[in-house]
Design an enzyme around this catalytic site. Sequence first.
Site, PDB file in Angstrom:
ATOM      1  N   ARG A 177       0.810  -1.233   0.000  1.00  0.00           N
ATOM      2  CA  ARG A 177       0.000   0.000   0.000  1.00  0.00           C
ATOM      3  C   ARG A 177       0.842   1.281   0.000  1.00  0.00           C
ATOM      4  O   ARG A 177       0.335   2.364   0.300  1.00  0.00           O
ATOM      5  CB  ARG A 177      -1.007   0.010   1.160  1.00  0.00           C
ATOM      6  CG  ARG A 177      -1.955  -1.178   1.142  1.00  0.00           C
ATOM      7  CD  ARG A 177      -3.129  -1.005   2.074  1.00  0.00           C
ATOM      8  NE  ARG A 177      -3.957   0.156   1.732  1.00  0.00           N
ATOM      9  CZ  ARG A 177      -4.846   0.197   0.734  1.00  0.00           C
ATOM     10  NH1 ARG A 177      -5.021  -0.850  -0.050  1.00  0.00           N
ATOM     11  NH2 ARG A 177      -5.552   1.273   0.520  1.00  0.00           N
ATOM     12  N   LEU A 178       2.099   1.179  -0.372  1.00  0.00           N
ATOM     13  CA  LEU A 178       2.923   2.372  -0.521  1.00  0.00           C
ATOM     14  C   LEU A 178       2.803   2.830  -1.972  1.00  0.00           C
ATOM     15  O   LEU A 178       3.712   2.684  -2.792  1.00  0.00           O
ATOM     16  CB  LEU A 178       4.381   2.068  -0.148  1.00  0.00           C
ATOM     17  CG  LEU A 178       5.256   3.298   0.134  1.00  0.00           C
ATOM     18  CD1 LEU A 178       4.705   4.105   1.312  1.00  0.00           C
ATOM     19  CD2 LEU A 178       6.688   2.876   0.405  1.00  0.00           C
TER      20      LEU A 178
END
Length: 199
Positions: A177-178
Site C-alpha cells: 500500500r505504498l
Amino acid sequence: MDASDVASDPLRQLSAWMEEARAAGEPMPEAMCVATAAPDGAPSARMVLLRGLDTGLVFYTDYGSDKAADLEANPRAAAVLHWYTPVHRQVRASGPVTRTSPAESDAYWASRPIGSRRSALSSRQSQLVASRAELESAVAQLAGLNADDPALARPERWGGYRITPTAVELWEEGPSRLHDRLRYRVAADGAWCIERLSP
C-alpha cells in the site's frame, strides 16, 4: 513512478495510460465516472464514456439530463478513470466545464451507430417515462429511417461537455500500500507543476 517518468502535460499522460490499458486488454478503458453538484451542493456521480481528449475530457449526453442540469447551474466537475491492466492505476481530473461546439457535437453524433441515435432521439434522459414499452415503441417508429434521414439529425437537446482540468492526479498501486501519487496543478504562471502526494 516519478515526475521524470511522466509527460509534462497531464492529458498526454492520461492518453498514454489509456492506450497502455487498451493494449493490455482492459475491456473499456474510456469508462469514466463524472461527479457533479446540484445548486444545493448535493453531489451526484455516474459512469459515462470519455469520447474526446484534447484540451480537456469530452463526454456527450442529453442536455435535459440530471448531470446537465447540475452543470448548467454549477459548471464544474470531477472525473475518475480506473484500470487494472497493465498496472493498477487511477486518474482523477477536476475543473470547469463548458459545452462543446455544435459542430463538435454534430460530428460525434454522426459517428454514432444508428441504433444509438434512435435511442437518444426516443429518450429524454432522466425524465419520467410511463413504461419500457413506451420507449421501445418510440424507437420502433424510427426504425425504418436510414442513417442519413433528417429525422435522425442531432437534436438541440443533445451534445457534449468538456472538462478543462485545473488539477489532475495520477495514482499507481505500490507494494504494501505504498502507492505512488503525483498531482499536476496549474501554477500562477499558467504552467503545469507536478507534486508528489503521500499515499
